[in-house]
Every structure is written in C-alpha cells, then in structure tokens.
Design an enzyme around this catalytic site. Sequence first.
Site, PDB file in Angstrom:
ATOM      1  N   GLY A  10       0.889  -1.355   0.052  1.00 14.26           N
ATOM      2  CA  GLY A  10      -0.125   0.123  -0.132  1.00 14.26           C
ATOM      3  C   GLY A  10       0.853   1.160  -0.005  1.00 14.26           C
ATOM      4  N   GLY A  12      -0.614   4.581   0.316  1.00 10.87           N
ATOM      5  CA  GLY A  12      -1.000   5.733   0.927  1.00 10.87           C
ATOM      6  C   GLY A  12      -0.355   6.372   1.929  1.00 10.87           C
ATOM      7  N   GLY A  15       1.551   3.523   4.241  1.00 13.89           N
ATOM      8  CA  GLY A  15       2.426   2.895   3.847  1.00 13.89           C
ATOM      9  C   GLY A  15       3.773   3.702   3.606  1.00 13.89           C
ATOM     10  N   PHE A 118     -13.202  21.240  14.260  1.00 15.50           N
ATOM     11  CA  PHE A 118     -13.676  19.904  13.666  1.00 15.50           C
ATOM     12  C   PHE A 118     -14.723  19.332  14.753  1.00 15.50           C
ATOM     13  CE2 PHE A 118     -12.508  17.245   9.942  1.00 15.50           C
ATOM     14  CZ  PHE A 118     -12.407  18.163   8.997  1.00 15.50           C
ATOM     15  N   GLN A 231     -17.902   3.779  10.322  1.00 11.74           N
ATOM     16  CA  GLN A 231     -18.283   4.803  10.406  1.00 11.74           C
ATOM     17  C   GLN A 231     -18.945   5.709   9.113  1.00 11.74           C
ATOM     18  OE1 GLN A 231     -15.543   8.747  10.477  1.00 11.74           O
ATOM     19  NE2 GLN A 231     -16.531   8.829  12.461  1.00 11.74           N
ATOM     20  N   HIS A 233     -20.522   8.904   7.818  1.00  7.68           N
ATOM     21  CA  HIS A 233     -20.007  10.390   7.514  1.00  7.68           C
ATOM     22  C   HIS A 233     -21.677  11.173   7.578  1.00  7.68           C
ATOM     23  CE1 HIS A 233     -18.817  14.283   6.801  1.00  7.68           C
ATOM     24  NE2 HIS A 233     -17.307  13.914   6.923  1.00  7.68           N
ATOM     25  N   LEU A 243     -18.137  12.890  -0.777  1.00  4.67           N
ATOM     26  CA  LEU A 243     -17.888  13.485   0.538  1.00  4.67           C
ATOM     27  C   LEU A 243     -17.868  14.985   0.238  1.00  4.67           C
ATOM     28  CD1 LEU A 243     -17.396  12.769   3.653  1.00  4.67           C
ATOM     29  CD2 LEU A 243     -14.997  13.482   2.942  1.00  4.67           C
ATOM     30  N   THR A 245     -16.623  17.472   2.882  1.00  2.00           N
ATOM     31  CA  THR A 245     -16.015  17.598   4.075  1.00  2.00           C
ATOM     32  C   THR A 245     -16.478  18.089   5.544  1.00  2.00           C
ATOM     33  OG1 THR A 245     -14.097  18.150   5.452  1.00  2.00           O
ATOM     34  CG2 THR A 245     -14.782  19.544   3.497  1.00  2.00           C
ATOM     35  N   GLU A 246     -16.458  17.560   6.646  1.00  2.15           N
ATOM     36  CA  GLU A 246     -16.826  18.038   7.995  1.00  2.15           C
ATOM     37  C   GLU A 246     -16.240  19.625   7.964  1.00  2.15           C
ATOM     38  OE1 GLU A 246     -16.765  15.243  11.280  1.00  2.15           O
ATOM     39  OE2 GLU A 246     -15.806  16.864  12.276  1.00  2.15           O
ATOM     40  N   ARG A 277     -19.389  12.433  14.772  1.00  2.68           N
ATOM     41  CA  ARG A 277     -20.099  11.970  13.535  1.00  2.68           C
ATOM     42  C   ARG A 277     -21.295  11.152  13.704  1.00  2.68           C
ATOM     43  NH1 ARG A 277     -14.963  11.563   9.444  1.00  2.68           N
ATOM     44  NH2 ARG A 277     -14.505  13.724   9.386  1.00  2.68           N
ATOM     45  N   HIS A 343     -18.242   5.648   5.513  1.00  2.00           N
ATOM     46  CA  HIS A 343     -17.005   6.554   5.306  1.00  2.00           C
ATOM     47  C   HIS A 343     -15.667   5.808   5.829  1.00  2.00           C
ATOM     48  CE1 HIS A 343     -14.675  10.285   4.828  1.00  2.00           C
ATOM     49  NE2 HIS A 343     -14.474  10.309   6.047  1.00  2.00           N
ATOM     50  N   GLU A 367      -5.787   2.964   8.280  1.00  3.50           N
ATOM     51  CA  GLU A 367      -7.188   2.423   8.365  1.00  3.50           C
ATOM     52  C   GLU A 367      -7.304   0.984   8.092  1.00  3.50           C
ATOM     53  OE1 GLU A 367      -9.854   4.751   5.696  1.00  3.50           O
ATOM     54  OE2 GLU A 367     -11.341   3.377   6.436  1.00  3.50           O
ATOM     55  N   ARG A 378     -14.788   7.534  15.195  1.00 12.17           N
ATOM     56  CA  ARG A 378     -13.397   8.362  15.093  1.00 12.17           C
ATOM     57  C   ARG A 378     -13.889   9.715  15.039  1.00 12.17           C
ATOM     58  NH1 ARG A 378     -11.163  10.463  10.426  1.00 12.17           N
ATOM     59  NH2 ARG A 378     -12.421   9.738   8.944  1.00 12.17           N
ATOM     60  N   SER A 383      -7.832  10.361  11.549  1.00 14.63           N
ATOM     61  CA  SER A 383      -7.508   9.497  10.627  1.00 14.63           C
ATOM     62  C   SER A 383      -6.136   9.713   9.890  1.00 14.63           C
ATOM     63  CB  SER A 383      -8.627   8.979   9.594  1.00 14.63           C
ATOM     64  OG  SER A 383      -8.109   8.178   8.808  1.00 14.63           O
ATOM     65  N   LEU A 384      -6.122  10.808   9.206  1.00 11.43           N
ATOM     66  CA  LEU A 384      -5.089  11.447   8.433  1.00 11.43           C
ATOM     67  C   LEU A 384      -3.737  11.233   9.585  1.00 11.43           C
ATOM     68  CD1 LEU A 384      -6.154  14.257   6.318  1.00 11.43           C
ATOM     69  CD2 LEU A 384      -5.604  11.972   5.630  1.00 11.43           C
TER      70      LEU A 384
HETATM   71  C1  LIG Z   1     -13.218  11.047   0.537  1.00 12.70           C
HETATM   72  C2  LIG Z   1     -12.575  10.989   2.162  1.00 12.70           C
HETATM   73  C3  LIG Z   1     -12.159  12.067   2.528  1.00 12.70           C
HETATM   74  C4  LIG Z   1     -11.480  12.042   3.859  1.00 12.70           C
HETATM   75  N1  LIG Z   1     -11.108  12.956   4.757  1.00 12.70           N
HETATM   76  C5  LIG Z   1     -10.475  12.761   5.652  1.00 12.70           C
HETATM   77  C6  LIG Z   1      -9.931  14.291   6.429  1.00 12.70           C
HETATM   78  O1  LIG Z   1     -10.088  15.295   6.209  1.00 12.70           O
HETATM   79  N2  LIG Z   1      -9.221  13.864   7.614  1.00 12.70           N
HETATM   80  C7  LIG Z   1      -8.982  12.448   8.373  1.00 12.70           C
HETATM   81  O2  LIG Z   1      -8.450  12.542   9.153  1.00 12.70           O
HETATM   82  N3  LIG Z   1      -9.372  11.568   7.641  1.00 12.70           N
HETATM   83  C8  LIG Z   1      -9.984  11.663   6.329  1.00 12.70           C
HETATM   84  N4  LIG Z   1     -10.539  10.619   5.544  1.00 12.70           N
HETATM   85  C9  LIG Z   1      -9.882   9.381   5.974  1.00 12.70           C
HETATM   86  C10 LIG Z   1      -8.286   9.120   5.660  1.00 12.70           C
HETATM   87  O3  LIG Z   1      -8.197   9.642   4.534  1.00 12.70           O
HETATM   88  C11 LIG Z   1      -7.983   7.668   5.369  1.00 12.70           C
HETATM   89  O4  LIG Z   1      -8.410   7.042   6.492  1.00 12.70           O
HETATM   90  C12 LIG Z   1      -6.367   7.498   5.136  1.00 12.70           C
HETATM   91  O5  LIG Z   1      -6.184   8.298   4.132  1.00 12.70           O
HETATM   92  C13 LIG Z   1      -6.402   5.986   4.565  1.00 12.70           C
HETATM   93  O6  LIG Z   1      -4.820   6.135   4.455  1.00 12.70           O
HETATM   94  P1  LIG Z   1      -4.156   4.493   4.264  1.00 12.70           P
HETATM   95  O7  LIG Z   1      -2.720   4.854   4.167  1.00 12.70           O
HETATM   96  O8  LIG Z   1      -4.500   3.712   5.518  1.00 12.70           O
HETATM   97  O9  LIG Z   1      -4.782   3.922   3.211  1.00 12.70           O
HETATM   98  P2  LIG Z   1      -5.170   4.466   1.753  1.00 12.70           P
HETATM   99  O10 LIG Z   1      -4.685   5.855   1.517  1.00 12.70           O
HETATM  100  O11 LIG Z   1      -6.400   4.223   1.211  1.00 12.70           O
HETATM  101  O12 LIG Z   1      -4.050   3.647   0.490  1.00 12.70           O
HETATM  102  C14 LIG Z   1      -4.208   2.323   0.588  1.00 12.70           C
HETATM  103  C15 LIG Z   1      -3.104   1.808  -0.405  1.00 12.70           C
HETATM  104  O13 LIG Z   1      -3.280   0.479  -0.500  1.00 12.70           O
HETATM  105  C16 LIG Z   1      -3.161  -0.075  -1.885  1.00 12.70           C
HETATM  106  N5  LIG Z   1      -3.559  -1.243  -1.812  1.00 12.70           N
HETATM  107  C17 LIG Z   1      -4.819  -1.710  -1.445  1.00 12.70           C
HETATM  108  N6  LIG Z   1      -5.158  -3.067  -1.550  1.00 12.70           N
HETATM  109  C18 LIG Z   1      -4.131  -3.550  -2.448  1.00 12.70           C
HETATM  110  C19 LIG Z   1      -3.601  -4.755  -2.809  1.00 12.70           C
HETATM  111  N7  LIG Z   1      -4.438  -5.832  -2.728  1.00 12.70           N
HETATM  112  N8  LIG Z   1      -2.490  -4.736  -3.361  1.00 12.70           N
HETATM  113  C20 LIG Z   1      -1.594  -3.752  -3.448  1.00 12.70           C
HETATM  114  N9  LIG Z   1      -1.972  -2.418  -2.953  1.00 12.70           N
HETATM  115  C21 LIG Z   1      -3.146  -2.536  -2.502  1.00 12.70           C
HETATM  116  C22 LIG Z   1      -3.579   1.085  -2.629  1.00 12.70           C
HETATM  117  O14 LIG Z   1      -3.192   0.817  -3.875  1.00 12.70           O
HETATM  118  C23 LIG Z   1      -3.013   2.380  -1.840  1.00 12.70           C
HETATM  119  O15 LIG Z   1      -2.084   2.878  -2.288  1.00 12.70           O
HETATM  120  C24 LIG Z   1     -11.200  10.687   4.371  1.00 12.70           C
HETATM  121  C25 LIG Z   1     -11.426   9.675   3.625  1.00 12.70           C
HETATM  122  C26 LIG Z   1     -12.202   9.550   2.443  1.00 12.70           C
HETATM  123  C27 LIG Z   1     -12.535   8.538   1.982  1.00 12.70           C
END
Ligand SMILES: Cc1cc2nc3c(=O)[nH]c(=O)nc-3n(C[C@H](O)[C@H](O)[C@H](O)COP(=O)(O)OP(=O)(O)OC[C@H]3O[C@@H](n4cnc5c(N)ncnc54)[C@H](O)[C@@H]3O)c2cc1C
Length: 569
Positions: A10, A12, A15, A118, A231, A233, A243, A245-246, A277, A343, A367, A378, A383-384
């Site tokens: 991952g 994100g 990762g 928030f 959760q 939203h 979304l 945003t909040e 939320r 959400h 996440e 949450r 979460s960020l």
């Molecule tokens: C629309 C939206 C708005 C949000 N706004 C906020 C906010 O303002 N503030 C806040 O705190 N939180 C917010 N959140 C929540 C927060 O953004 C997420 O919980 C967080 O960014 C998740 O990050 P992550 O690194 O866990 O995963 P992600 O960013 O979801 O990344 C997952 C990664 O895993 C990879 N992956 C997945 N499955 C596989 C697989 N099988 N094989 C290889 N790679 C895979 C994907 O390619 C990706 O790179 C929001 C969420 C959403 C959906």
Amino acid sequence: MIHHDVIVVGGGLSGLRAAIEAKRAGVDVAILSQVHPGRSHSGQAQGGINAALGNHPDGRDDNREKHAFDTVKGGDFLVDQDCAVQMAEDAPRVIYEMDHWGCPFSRFEDGTIAQRPFGGAGFPRCCYGADKTGHYLLHTLVEQAYRLQVKMYVEQYVASLIVHEGVCQGVVAYDMIRGGFEAFTANAVVIATGGAGRTYSNTTNSLISTGCGMFMAYHAGVPLKDMEFVQFHPTGLYTTQILMTEGARGEGGYLINDKGERFMEKYAPKFMELAPRDITARSIQIEINEGRGIGGKGYVHLDLRHLGAEKILERLPGIRDLAIHFEGVDPIEEPIPVVPSQHYWMGGIDTDVNGATVMPGLYAAGECACVSVHGANRLGGNSLLETIVFGRRAGAEVVRYLETLTDRRPNARSAFAAAQMMEQKVEELGVREGKENAYELRAVMTEVMKDHFFLFRDEAAMREGLERLLQVKERVKNINLRWTGSVFNVDMIRTVELEGMVDLALCVAVGALERQESRGAHFRTDYNTRDDLNWLKHTLAYYQPDAAGPRLDSKPVTLGHFELQERKY
Ligand SMILES: Cc1cc2nc3c(=O)[nH]c(=O)nc-3n(C[C@H](O)[C@H](O)[C@H](O)COP(=O)(O)OP(=O)(O)OC[C@H]3O[C@@H](n4cnc5c(N)ncnc54)[C@H](O)[C@@H]3O)c2cc1C
C-alpha cells in the site's frame, strides 16, 4: 522470486510513512501498490489533520492531554487510552515534520499553520491545506519516498501472504501489467491497504478501498478487532455519496431540515453541527425518517451560503467544484443536498501501539489497522493523523524487529508454493461451470450492508441481513470468471477480492449481532444505551476455514488516563 528486507503493501499515507522510516534507517524496503501511491484514497481527504498546536486564537488553551481526552470521549470510551495519549503526543512533531518536508498547509496571518474547528473537539485543532489536505500530505510523502529512492512496484495487486511456520515472510502479487503471480519474499511485511468502504453500496470511498489487507491477515489467522464499528459520515452528496468535508461545517456551515430549522439544536445543543459524526449522522437520519427531509425526500441541506463567496472560494474550493459537477448545485448560491454515507472503518487488523500483530514479521498501519485510537467512533481529522503517526511507528518497529533476527533467509519453498496456489486458484475460477456473476453478487452484498448494518440496527433486521450474507457466501463458490486473460485482468481481481469482502461483511454482521448495547457508531434500537458492565471490551474475530462466519473472542480496553463518563455534546 524477488526479495527485499521489508515489503510495505500500500502506497497511501501510512504505507509511505512506514517505508520512509525504514529506509531512513538504512533498510532495503519496497512498496507494492495496486495503483500509483499518488492515487491512493488518502489523496481524497479534504478537511484536515489534528494536532494540538494552539495556533488558532480560540485554541490557545489546547494541549495534547485535551486532544487525547476528546479522542477517547469521541470513541465512546472503547479507545485504548495509552494509544490515544501516544497519538496526541506524537501529533505536533509529525505535523512539523510534514511542514518541513514542504507540505503546503494553509496559514494564519502570523505565518503559523492554520487550524479550523472539527467535530467533537473542544478547540480548533484541525490543520489543513484548503480542502485538499490529503492530496497535499500524500504528494509530500510521495516526494520524500522518491528522494530516498524507496523501491516502488506499482500496479501490483497483492493477493496473499507468505507464511512459513507461523512467521510472515512476504506476499504473493499479481503483476497487472505483465500478467502472472510473483512471490515477493521479505523478513517483514507492513500492511497499509486502507479501509473497506466498498463493502457498502453507499460509500464515500474509492473503488480500491476493498479491505484487501484486512482479509489477507484474517485468512492467515490474525484476528480483526472491533469490526462492528463502521463510521457513517453525516454529509455525502445525495446522489453519489461523494464526501462534503466536515470542514464545511467547521467553517460555519449549517444543517437544515425541510422546516428551515438548524435541527442539531435538538440533538447536540452545545456542539451543534460539530457534534461527533455518529451523533450528527443519526440526527440527520431521524429528521429524514420523521418526514423532515427536504420536500419529504431522503436528504437534508448543508447550507454554506452565509459564509459568502470569498470564504467558500478560499477555504472550500474543492467542495464547491464537487457539488457543481456531481450534484448540479453551486454552494455559493444554493444549499447542498446531503445524506449520511459509509465513510470509515474503525475496526481492522489487531495491532499494538507499534503496529505489531500477533504474527511475527507482520505489521499493519493506517485505516486497515485497529490500534485502537478511534474506539467506537473516530473524530474527524484523527485518521490522517493516525496514518502518519502509526505508519512512522510501524516503520521504526520493523527496523527493531529485523535487528533481532539471526536467520534472514525466507523459506523459498513456502514462497513458491504460495504463488503457485494463487495461480491454481485463478485457473480453477476460469474453468468452473458456475453461473454466478461477481458483480451481481457484490451488488447484493453491498445493498445488504446498507440496508441491515447502517445507522440504526436491531436483532431482527440484522439476523435477516446475516442470512442474506451467508447466501452470498455460498453463491460466491459458483462464480464463473468471464475474462481469463493474463494482463490487466481487473475482472479476476474483483472476483478474488469479493470472497474476502464477504468475510469482512460477516465480521461486521456477527460482531454487531453479538454486541447487545449502543456505543458510538454501533447503535441498536433494541439495546439503546451503552453498557460498560458487559461490553466495555474489544471484539476479536478469528477466521474459521470450515465455518461460514468468524469465531468471536474479546480483549479488555486499556483504561487508566481518563474516567468513564456519559457522552454529551
Ligand atoms: C473522501 C474521504 C475524505 C477523507 N477526509 C479525511 C480528513 O479530512 N481527515 C482525516 O483525518 N481523514 C479523512 N479521511 C480518512 C483518511 O483519508 C483515510 O482513512 C486514510 O487516508 C487512509 O490511509 P491509508 O494509508 O490507510 O490507506 P489508503 O490511502 O487508502 O491507501 C491504500 C493503499 O493500499 C493499496 N492497496 C490496497 N489494496 C491493495 C492490494 N491488494 N495490493 C496492493 N496494494 C493495495 C492502494 O493502492 C493504496 O496505495 C477521508 C477519507 C475519505 C474516503
């Protein structure tokens, strides 16, 4: 077969941050990701990231202790309090680190990082970059990963873990571009695959938020924690659930019903639109259910008009664009139709405060993990923060783990066998006589989750939902894979992951039926109060290969910093 010391699944925020930490310690680390890291769901985050910096004129008395307390109370006391304290403690440091790495946060006049109010927070402590915070954070970390030359394998779909004698030694991935499965061996694996929002039909999440990492760990014997806490939203766009945003309410937006009332006054007189939320989403749904949706329809209004064009264009430009393009409404001129939408996943892979799971060599962050800092609900902006704080901690822990290893050679035979198993599985899918279609079954599952495991839950409806999920699980065995080509076979990916998604849905269902109380996002109309005597404990779900659903167990919540109290806002 490819080998790296550490594999991060991952790209994100979590990762990337884990990989950067390990790489900075001199470890050979690679990221495998289904999409380019810069396209991860983290980039969709809009509103902001919490840290008690005290930059806002109304936030001078804020501190880390208060951040931790708001987090624990927001989570309805199911939060492990030591972990929340650790996250609040680490928060300012990771924000300043991101700032120094060039993240373009919005600023106050005095040059300090801007903060906005928030939900559920006693002070304005949410740092932001307009309404594109996730995008800015993500690209800052992508740059750092490139700078450090972290190896990235992009468009690699990780399908299973390689486990040898109870120790995680790598992953098996489908190479989407070249076709075929490959074993990637490693001495440690960090799962950072994000949430599982796509198990619901009404979600704000990206198409790739399918919970892969969670079910890979689950199938390998690692428990999932608190899966019944999902959760919703308060404000997704009415027709697409995209979304809003909040931060829109943080900037002063109102929630309005058909009678033109700011109805949150009835439900959270002190916090109003900035209640947590779970409370805000349920309040909206009550208004809709009791006929006070706009025009009697299934939505309420998010009204930003009184903020004025200048503020909307400066602080919420992305929200405005989305509302115009996807709902045909310009928030400067008209209120936005909104509905509660799935959400975020509070539950996930059970880890400690450093991302370690019960399986040696396997770590999780972001996440997909449940540390747990969100408990039953949450708070926005946490979460960020979690992704960066615990991504960093997991990266550091992996380095410590590597130092304890005496033998660093993964077992090649196990790795080869794991890859072969995936090849065979897909071959079998292609020649099966079954008549079921993966997309149809996915649609049934996601509707069941929306209809039976949404904001208000009760025994009868959940039993029915569980029955329907069990039927889906049976029917999944008869899926016929229509497209069997080896290159970019998304059909195959969607089919393979459906099986795992149904298992995650079953963890939600069984956990929700079992928990006879209401706490945070898990609200039961038949047990409508919190019951600390019987239910102040985490749920653990274990995979049972020979049974339809999980085996449940529990473990205590870590208390000790804050007294339990009733949640009022
Ligand atoms: C629309 C939206 C708005 C949000 N706004 C906020 C906010 O303002 N503030 C806040 O705190 N939180 C917010 N959140 C929540 C927060 O953004 C997420 O919980 C967080 O960014 C998740 O990050 P992550 O690194 O866990 O995963 P992600 O960013 O979801 O990344 C997952 C990664 O895993 C990879 N992956 C997945 N499955 C596989 C697989 N099988 N094989 C290889 N790679 C895979 C994907 O390619 C990706 O790179 C929001 C969420 C959403 C959906």
